[in-house]
Design a protein around this motif. Sequence first.
Motif, short mmCIF file in Angstrom:
data_model
loop_
_atom_site.label_atom_id
_atom_site.label_comp_id
_atom_site.label_asym_id
_atom_site.label_seq_id
_atom_site.Cartn_x
_atom_site.Cartn_y
_atom_site.Cartn_z
N GLY A 353 0.80 -1.22 0.00
CA GLY A 353 0.00 0.00 0.00
C GLY A 353 0.83 1.27 0.00
O GLY A 353 0.32 2.33 -0.29
N HIS A 354 2.12 1.17 0.36
CA HIS A 354 2.98 2.35 0.29
C HIS A 354 4.16 2.04 -0.64
O HIS A 354 4.34 2.69 -1.66
CB HIS A 354 3.45 2.75 1.69
CG HIS A 354 4.08 4.11 1.75
ND1 HIS A 354 4.59 4.66 2.88
CD2 HIS A 354 4.30 5.04 0.79
CE1 HIS A 354 5.07 5.86 2.64
NE2 HIS A 354 4.91 6.11 1.37
N THR A 356 4.45 -0.72 -2.36
CA THR A 356 3.89 -1.36 -3.56
C THR A 356 2.38 -1.18 -3.58
O THR A 356 1.76 -0.93 -2.54
CB THR A 356 4.13 -2.89 -3.56
OG1 THR A 356 3.45 -3.46 -2.44
CG2 THR A 356 5.60 -3.24 -3.49
N ALA A 357 1.80 -1.30 -4.77
CA ALA A 357 0.36 -1.42 -4.91
C ALA A 357 0.05 -2.90 -4.78
O ALA A 357 0.46 -3.69 -5.63
CB ALA A 357 -0.12 -0.87 -6.25
N PRO A 358 -0.64 -3.33 -3.70
CA PRO A 358 -0.73 -4.76 -3.38
C PRO A 358 -1.33 -5.61 -4.49
O PRO A 358 -0.86 -6.71 -4.74
CB PRO A 358 -1.65 -4.79 -2.14
CG PRO A 358 -1.63 -3.41 -1.59
CD PRO A 358 -1.35 -2.49 -2.73
N ARG A 359 -2.36 -5.08 -5.16
CA ARG A 359 -3.06 -5.91 -6.14
C ARG A 359 -2.52 -5.70 -7.55
O ARG A 359 -3.19 -6.00 -8.54
CB ARG A 359 -4.57 -5.62 -6.09
CG ARG A 359 -5.23 -6.16 -4.85
CD ARG A 359 -5.28 -7.67 -4.89
NE ARG A 359 -5.64 -8.24 -3.59
CZ ARG A 359 -5.57 -9.54 -3.32
NH1 ARG A 359 -5.16 -10.39 -4.22
NH2 ARG A 359 -5.91 -9.99 -2.13
N MET A 360 -1.33 -5.17 -7.67
CA MET A 360 -0.72 -5.03 -8.99
C MET A 360 0.48 -5.97 -9.08
O MET A 360 1.07 -6.36 -8.08
CB MET A 360 -0.29 -3.60 -9.22
CG MET A 360 -1.49 -2.69 -9.46
SD MET A 360 -0.96 -1.10 -10.09
CE MET A 360 -2.46 -0.54 -10.87
N LYS A 361 0.80 -6.30 -10.31
CA LYS A 361 1.89 -7.25 -10.54
C LYS A 361 3.24 -6.64 -10.15
O LYS A 361 3.38 -5.42 -10.09
CB LYS A 361 1.94 -7.64 -12.01
CG LYS A 361 0.76 -8.45 -12.48
CD LYS A 361 0.74 -8.39 -14.01
CE LYS A 361 -0.45 -9.12 -14.56
NZ LYS A 361 -0.23 -10.52 -14.78
N ASN A 365 4.77 -2.85 -10.26
CA ASN A 365 5.40 -2.22 -9.09
C ASN A 365 6.84 -1.83 -9.35
O ASN A 365 7.37 -0.95 -8.67
CB ASN A 365 5.28 -3.15 -7.88
CG ASN A 365 3.93 -3.03 -7.21
OD1 ASN A 365 3.53 -1.94 -6.79
ND2 ASN A 365 3.18 -4.12 -7.17
N GLU A 408 1.08 -10.94 -8.30
CA GLU A 408 0.70 -9.72 -7.60
C GLU A 408 1.59 -9.55 -6.37
O GLU A 408 1.98 -10.52 -5.73
CB GLU A 408 -0.75 -9.81 -7.14
CG GLU A 408 -1.75 -9.65 -8.25
CD GLU A 408 -3.18 -9.90 -7.77
OE1 GLU A 408 -3.38 -9.96 -6.54
OE2 GLU A 408 -4.05 -10.02 -8.62
N SER A 411 0.72 -11.32 -3.05
CA SER A 411 0.80 -12.77 -2.91
C SER A 411 2.17 -13.21 -2.38
O SER A 411 2.34 -14.36 -2.04
CB SER A 411 0.51 -13.45 -4.25
OG SER A 411 1.57 -13.24 -5.15
#
Lengths: 523, 363
Positions: A353-354, A356-361, A365, A408, A411
Amino acid sequence: MPDSTPAVPHGDPKPLLQTIGLTKRYGDFLANDRIDLDVWPRQIHALLGENGAGKSTLVKAIYGLIQPSDGEMRWQGDTMVLSGPSEARSRGIGMVFQHFSLFDNLTVAENVALGLDGSESFKDMSARLEEVSRVYGLPLDPRREVWQLSVGERQRIEIVRALMQNPKFLILDEPTAVLTPQEADQLFTVLDRLKAEGRAILYISHKLEEVKRLCDTATILRLGKKVSTCNPRKETAASLARLMVGGEIKEVKVAANRKTTVPRLVVNDLSLEPGDPHGVRLQHISFELKGGEILGIAGVAGNGQDELFAALSGEWLAPDPGMIVIDGIAAGQLSITRRRQLGAAFVPEERLGHGTAPRMKLSENALLTGHAASNMVQHGFVKTAAMLKTVDRATEAFDVRKANRDPEAASLSGGNLQKFIVGREILRNPAVLVVSQPTWGVDAGAAAVIRQALLDLAAGGAAVLVTSQDLDELAEITDRIAVMFHGHLSEPVATQGASREKLGLLMGGSSLEQEEPAHASGA
Amino acid sequence: MHLVLERRTEQSRTIALVSPLIAIGLTLVTMSILVAILGTNPISALGVYFIDPLTDGYSLQEIAVKATPLVMIAIGLSLCYLANAWNIGAEGQFLIGAVAGSWLAVKTHGTDAGPWVLPAMLLLGAAGGALYSLIPAICKVRFAASEILTSLMLVYVADLVLDYLVRGPWRDPAGFNFPTTAAFDPVATVPVLIEAGRLHLGAVIALVVVAAGMVLLGKTIKGFEIRVVGAAPRAARFGGFNSNQLVLLTFAISGALAGLAGIIEVAGPVGNLRPGISPGYGFTAIIVAFLGRLNPVGILIAGLFLALTFIGGEQAQIAMKIPLDVTKVFQGILLFYVLACDSLILYRFRLIFASPKVSRGAA
């Protein structure tokens, strides 16, 4: 292998609490796999293990927050099935969480009242609160609002709240993570006293020295299984670490002839109002960091470290350009993208969330921080091949374990994601690296890799600034240490020869703020 | 035994594709019950709604004509929603676009203005919609006003502006006092694609918009910025992306596309400016955007499907006396199910058979 004959100072016929084959499944994942645990009255029982070993899951089951999938819990010899934490509390099980659940805008007494069943009047409760905090040497002013209190004082609220229910069994989750060494000592005195009163304490930690000092028995978990129950006083820190990790931990190697060069990151009298009302105001912060040098910033969380990171990265701009100088360029009012183009790189504390964008590959990122100064973007179009190449290089250089080439971010396990984030920044070959809590919640193997990477980066001529609450970590990798307290930064001292006591006093603010109110200076 | 909702470690791509279909299925079941309560045979009603329009050429063209504004607006809205900017006022931007473009048609009416008029009208329409959408966007960025409320309320303002103009200054003097402008001149009219048909150039423009949306979101850094700022605002700031700027940008794009759709609608199928030029395209496009998973190709398919419900609804009203409002109920239920089914992308159901009771005896 240590024998399971703990030195238990009990004369009781039955354990106070027993788990037999306790198992917790999340989907196909076994968070706890047939765990047997005996905790006796008058015992401080350590629960040791790396992040993800299953410590939190086990205590959540004991506190009634989750239902075990299989196995049995016994309380004073009788089978116990808990419907929830309130039932656990009514039986005499208390818990102090690592992350406090307090309302900032309410007073101490109001916060405590919210955690109790409400059978007594607010006035009686307040009186009892003062009584308990006095008796146990945990000074608290019931009328103060929580946002004014230090982290150590907030923890006292949680402990007093638990003690007011007169528990027979108290669970403490990493209680010293947020304390200065002196505050930790005070806590240990309280715990020894609780033990002498016949209570049992289950003490979660991964700080081996304090476990050796405090605990009578230690149960060690690894990957959801119990690996051993032993007497920590008869073990060495190294032997306990081996049990936790399941192998030798790699020692980091410090390059022998590291040379410092020119100043690469200079902060000149940086003062900054916080962005949010309960934030910390940075006050007159100055330091100079040369190439080839690692500067550590110690301090209890919430003393302005987040604000300093935001100011250095450019997420929050300084009032004057000259307050932050990167490689000779006044950068105080440049955006984070421009600062990256100057050769700075940043690793924030929060991975998801800071950083990395958690739900992006992972490839996306990689683009997140790589778009500014790399070949990933041409004429506004993104180059997927270049993004994937960064992922592959970080994977190879830092041994990032993942299910496929480009999963992602969310994961990945904490350690692997942190290795990816640090790798992503180091592969850009930065002149200045600002990193916050580099090994927070990371397994020992990954932590060693990351610390080594920071040392190697400095050896290559970069300036590295590490903020950490872990004094051992700072002692291991830094050249100098400064301490943050209430938005001030102390004069850096050479790491070699800096005593923990002195740093601890600085972390408590003793030599920085003479007018510190009496309540915070402890019992 | 009990049912739990369990978080997936990674988003399910399969479910992302299947979830709109599940939503449509559930909507059809709900609608059948509703239609049965209204006293009509659900099977034949569904036939009239969804099968009959696909069997004749006129209806097929009509579906494409209805889908054109829906798809154009929804592409713009999807950019907003991906960026976590909630533009609910596309209907108003559509109307203002129609008004802005019509101004030129009214001014050049009866003159011998050349073929530049239509392209200029389209530009004016897009500019009008964009400027109108920037009002809530600027209020959000500058004053932290909820764009959901402000953009929605501006729909009614737009509606009244249009109403005033066609009843007042722009009313056709030869129009028997009907509240419309004069019929647009041929140079101010969107050409049809097929002789004597209704399918017009707007459908081609809509396809171009879909393609442009795909490129923007999939291949450009701007598209990436839009997606990150919505998915993880703090990470976006860390990446150096300016969320305020992206709110303004996505609002402007979606306003421009809605305005463009508006002027194409009046300069095309409608033929002049009048009240009631939109059967709620701006609102239905919200459903299209979500049913299409905020993905340009998905939006194209979803736009055609929602257009089908408009056409089917009209036919069901004529053939079976089912009120036209049922179509709106249908669309509302569909949005509800689409959003509900989306949780399956991040979560999955799991049946737990073993109860968490003690399973061992005394050991």
